[in-house]
Design a protein around this motif. Structure first.
Motif, PDB file in Angstrom:
ATOM      1  N   SER A  56      14.517  14.499  -9.483  1.00 53.42           N
ATOM      2  CA  SER A  56      15.739  13.816  -8.978  1.00 53.42           C
ATOM      3  C   SER A  56      15.995  12.391  -9.912  1.00 53.42           C
ATOM      4  CB  SER A  56      15.812  13.463  -7.655  1.00 53.42           C
ATOM      5  OG  SER A  56      14.804  12.414  -7.237  1.00 53.42           O
ATOM      6  N   ASN A  57      14.564  12.065 -10.550  1.00 54.52           N
ATOM      7  CA  ASN A  57      14.480  10.945 -11.294  1.00 54.52           C
ATOM      8  C   ASN A  57      14.768   9.632 -10.231  1.00 54.52           C
ATOM      9  OD1 ASN A  57      13.729   9.789 -13.760  1.00 54.52           O
ATOM     10  ND2 ASN A  57      16.093   8.998 -14.177  1.00 54.52           N
ATOM     11  N   LYS A  58      14.284   9.950  -8.935  1.00 58.36           N
ATOM     12  CA  LYS A  58      14.206   8.866  -8.118  1.00 58.36           C
ATOM     13  C   LYS A  58      13.231   8.826  -7.402  1.00 58.36           C
ATOM     14  CE  LYS A  58      18.325   6.774  -8.799  1.00 58.36           C
ATOM     15  NZ  LYS A  58      18.560   5.075  -9.392  1.00 58.36           N
ATOM     16  N   THR A  59      12.389   7.688  -6.825  1.00 59.56           N
ATOM     17  CA  THR A  59      11.157   8.071  -5.922  1.00 59.56           C
ATOM     18  C   THR A  59      11.562   7.501  -4.590  1.00 59.56           C
ATOM     19  OG1 THR A  59      10.542   5.834  -6.804  1.00 59.56           O
ATOM     20  CG2 THR A  59       9.727   7.686  -7.897  1.00 59.56           C
ATOM     21  N   ASN A  60      12.774   6.800  -4.471  1.00 60.00           N
ATOM     22  CA  ASN A  60      13.201   6.317  -3.142  1.00 60.00           C
ATOM     23  C   ASN A  60      12.055   4.954  -2.824  1.00 60.00           C
ATOM     24  OD1 ASN A  60      15.518   7.600  -2.716  1.00 60.00           O
ATOM     25  ND2 ASN A  60      14.380   9.398  -2.186  1.00 60.00           N
ATOM     26  N   THR A  61      11.618   4.358  -3.915  1.00 61.03           N
ATOM     27  CA  THR A  61      10.785   3.334  -3.657  1.00 61.03           C
ATOM     28  C   THR A  61      11.167   2.221  -4.346  1.00 61.03           C
ATOM     29  OG1 THR A  61       9.258   4.023  -5.395  1.00 61.03           O
ATOM     30  CG2 THR A  61       8.740   4.801  -3.147  1.00 61.03           C
ATOM     31  N   ILE A  62      10.826   1.023  -3.609  1.00 62.18           N
ATOM     32  CA  ILE A  62      11.278  -0.347  -4.218  1.00 62.18           C
ATOM     33  C   ILE A  62      10.011  -1.123  -4.203  1.00 62.18           C
ATOM     34  CG2 ILE A  62      12.531  -2.390  -3.671  1.00 62.18           C
ATOM     35  CD1 ILE A  62      14.036   0.797  -2.363  1.00 62.18           C
ATOM     36  N   GLY A  63       9.819  -1.891  -5.427  1.00 64.33           N
ATOM     37  CA  GLY A  63       8.723  -2.626  -5.508  1.00 64.33           C
ATOM     38  C   GLY A  63       9.115  -4.099  -4.917  1.00 64.33           C
ATOM     39  N   TYR A  64       8.140  -4.692  -4.353  1.00 66.74           N
ATOM     40  CA  TYR A  64       8.479  -5.854  -3.904  1.00 66.74           C
ATOM     41  C   TYR A  64       7.312  -7.058  -4.203  1.00 66.74           C
ATOM     42  CZ  TYR A  64      11.129  -8.464  -0.069  1.00 66.74           C
ATOM     43  OH  TYR A  64      12.076  -9.276   0.502  1.00 66.74           O
ATOM     44  N   PHE A  93       7.025  -0.751  -1.621  1.00 60.03           N
ATOM     45  CA  PHE A  93       5.600  -1.104  -2.130  1.00 60.03           C
ATOM     46  C   PHE A  93       5.305  -2.654  -2.337  1.00 60.03           C
ATOM     47  CE2 PHE A  93       4.973   3.302  -4.445  1.00 60.03           C
ATOM     48  CZ  PHE A  93       4.652   3.835  -3.238  1.00 60.03           C
ATOM     49  N   VAL A  94       4.468  -3.200  -1.504  1.00 63.97           N
ATOM     50  CA  VAL A  94       4.328  -4.790  -1.665  1.00 63.97           C
ATOM     51  C   VAL A  94       3.372  -5.188  -2.229  1.00 63.97           C
ATOM     52  CG1 VAL A  94       4.265  -6.900  -0.176  1.00 63.97           C
ATOM     53  CG2 VAL A  94       5.680  -4.878   0.391  1.00 63.97           C
ATOM     54  N   ALA A  95       3.568  -6.429  -3.226  1.00 61.54           N
ATOM     55  CA  ALA A  95       2.467  -6.650  -3.982  1.00 61.54           C
ATOM     56  C   ALA A  95       2.420  -8.350  -4.019  1.00 61.54           C
ATOM     57  CB  ALA A  95       2.354  -6.565  -5.314  1.00 61.54           C
ATOM     58  N   THR A  96       1.192  -9.070  -4.251  1.00 64.21           N
ATOM     59  CA  THR A  96       1.481 -10.471  -4.072  1.00 64.21           C
ATOM     60  C   THR A  96       1.079 -11.038  -5.563  1.00 64.21           C
ATOM     61  OG1 THR A  96      -0.793 -10.413  -3.512  1.00 64.21           O
ATOM     62  CG2 THR A  96       0.743 -10.613  -1.685  1.00 64.21           C
ATOM     63  N   GLY A  97       1.769 -12.123  -5.818  1.00 60.06           N
ATOM     64  CA  GLY A  97       1.705 -12.790  -7.178  1.00 60.06           C
ATOM     65  C   GLY A  97       0.875 -14.139  -7.348  1.00 60.06           C
ATOM     66  N   HIS A  98       0.837 -14.728  -6.043  1.00 56.47           N
ATOM     67  CA  HIS A  98       0.142 -15.925  -5.789  1.00 56.47           C
ATOM     68  C   HIS A  98       0.634 -17.133  -6.403  1.00 56.47           C
ATOM     69  CE1 HIS A  98      -2.635 -13.848  -2.904  1.00 56.47           C
ATOM     70  NE2 HIS A  98      -2.664 -12.958  -3.821  1.00 56.47           N
ATOM     71  N   GLU A 107       1.479  -7.533 -11.498  1.00 54.72           N
ATOM     72  CA  GLU A 107       2.029  -6.861 -10.467  1.00 54.72           C
ATOM     73  C   GLU A 107       3.358  -6.369 -10.676  1.00 54.72           C
ATOM     74  OE1 GLU A 107       0.367  -5.917  -7.956  1.00 54.72           O
ATOM     75  OE2 GLU A 107      -1.321  -7.578  -8.401  1.00 54.72           O
ATOM     76  N   ILE A 108       4.334  -7.014 -11.355  1.00 54.67           N
ATOM     77  CA  ILE A 108       5.640  -6.194 -11.773  1.00 54.67           C
ATOM     78  C   ILE A 108       5.249  -5.185 -12.506  1.00 54.67           C
ATOM     79  CG2 ILE A 108       7.586  -6.753 -13.153  1.00 54.67           C
ATOM     80  CD1 ILE A 108       7.552  -9.591 -12.237  1.00 54.67           C
ATOM     81  N   GLU A 109       4.299  -5.360 -13.552  1.00 52.90           N
ATOM     82  CA  GLU A 109       4.382  -3.951 -14.384  1.00 52.90           C
ATOM     83  C   GLU A 109       3.581  -2.872 -13.683  1.00 52.90           C
ATOM     84  OE1 GLU A 109       5.469  -3.767 -17.511  1.00 52.90           O
ATOM     85  OE2 GLU A 109       6.294  -5.754 -17.431  1.00 52.90           O
ATOM     86  N   ALA A 110       2.723  -3.193 -12.823  1.00 55.50           N
ATOM     87  CA  ALA A 110       2.151  -2.293 -12.040  1.00 55.50           C
ATOM     88  C   ALA A 110       2.967  -1.581 -11.137  1.00 55.50           C
ATOM     89  CB  ALA A 110       0.977  -2.764 -11.044  1.00 55.50           C
ATOM     90  N   LEU A 111       4.285  -1.931 -10.497  1.00 55.06           N
ATOM     91  CA  LEU A 111       4.987  -1.445  -9.755  1.00 55.06           C
ATOM     92  C   LEU A 111       6.084  -0.614 -10.694  1.00 55.06           C
ATOM     93  CD1 LEU A 111       5.901  -4.527  -7.515  1.00 55.06           C
ATOM     94  CD2 LEU A 111       4.941  -2.251  -6.665  1.00 55.06           C
TER      95      LEU A 111
END
Length: 332
Positions: A56-64, A93-98, A107-111
């Protein structure tokens, strides 16, 4: 590996019906849904999200990305987003940038490498230029608590200048002229803009800004406490303290009491944010309401509009602060 076809045969329904159950659509009768779920359980079927996303070309996930997970501010913001996204059957998907430029970019690139459909970013250290460049790429991205003019349509924020102005104006209207200010970190946009609002209120009232009455903190309670001690040690006279957030205000109140001052009888204190504990302090904290949960929800609506084509969502890009008068301020 168990297939959808095997599940459909055991349940006695079509493969399309099984797909509708997997995608949790409302068009399947409850009895049929139970048949499919029972068949999936018996066969040990696991939906292959990766394969579905490739199709579908969609993962239904949002990086945060947020600066940290500490405190109620970011929890409230993410809760507002999660509530809207979960109703739309999307996941975060939640990540912290501190508040560190290299970590935020990492973290942006990882998401993005995990094929998130979109990003919600509360980032403080990366440059405007980096975010402008990112916004021009294919992945929909919304920035919260920060306004960048070149990509204003990608930003959801509070009018922090107005909020800082409202806080100090409230103290001035109560007769205060010697007003100390405990700022947040001044490498952060909200710290700078709230201080700008403070200065605007002073200028409007004909009160000269005194840099000796300003101490820079870091939005943490300990820095509010340290800021008041610094003012006392420098023998500065003040009858009120405007704080860049509620955590600093709570630290300031502790320091005032430790030096024998009563709040608000001797010194008035106002905070900013209206985080959960502010109304439970004794006395309850006068503050500026930051509708942080609403901003989180608005960011999620932006994502649904721009990443998934749900244009029914109404958007507001700049939310308004509100003065909440409680027990820590009084007329001089």
């Amino acid at each position: 590996m168990v297939t959808i076809k095997q599940v459909s045969e055991l349940a006695g329904v079509s493969s399309a019906t099984v797909s509708r159950v997997i995608n949790n659509t409302d068009t399947v009768k409850e009895k049929t849904r139970e048949l499919v779920l029972n068949a999936m359980s018996q066969l040990g079927y696991r939906h292959n999200v990766l394969a579905a996303s490739l199709a579908s070309n969609k993962t239904n996930t949002i990086g945060y990305v947020v600066p940290e997970l500490h405190g109620s501010f970011f929890g409230s913001m993410m809760a507002g987003s999660e509530h809207v996204l979960r109703k739309a059957k999307k996941h975060m998907f939640v990540a912290t940038g501190h508040s560190d430029e290299a970590l935020e970019m990492q973290e942006i690139e990882a998401l993005l490498s995990r094929r998130c459909d979109a990003l919600i970013l509360h980032v403080e250290a990366v440059s405007d230029d980096y975010l402008i460049h990112l916004a021009k790429q294919d992945v929909p991205m919304v920035i919260v608590n920060r306004y960048i003019e070149d990509i204003g349509d990608n930003c959801i924020s509070l009018d922090n200048v107005k909020g800082g102005y409202m806080a100090t104006r409230h103290l001035i209207e109560q007769g205060h002229k010697d007003i100390a200010y405990l700022s947040g970190s001044l490498f952060k946009a909200d710290g700078v803009n709230r201080l700008i609002g403070h200065k605007q209120a002073l200028a409007e009232a004909g009160i000269e800004y005194n840099p000796e009455l300003m101490v820079e903190g870091d939005f943490q309670a300990k820095s509010g406490e340290a800021g008041v001690y610094e003012l006392f040690d420098a023998k500065q006279h003040f009858t009120a303290v405007a704080c860049a957030n509620d955590e600093m205000a709570s630290g300031a109140i502790n320091a005032l009491r430790a030096r024998g001052k009563q709040v608000p009888e001797d010194v008035s204190v106002i905070g900013f944010d209206n985080i959960d504990f502010s109304s439970y302090l004794t006395p309850a904290l006068t503050t500026i309401n930051y509708p942080v949960r609403d901003i989180g929800a608005m960011a999620a609506r932006w994502i649904l509009n721009h990443a998934y084509g749900d244009h029914k969502m109404t958007l507001t890009h700049i939310l308004e602060p509100e003065l909440l008068v409680r027990g820590t301020t009084r007329n001089l």
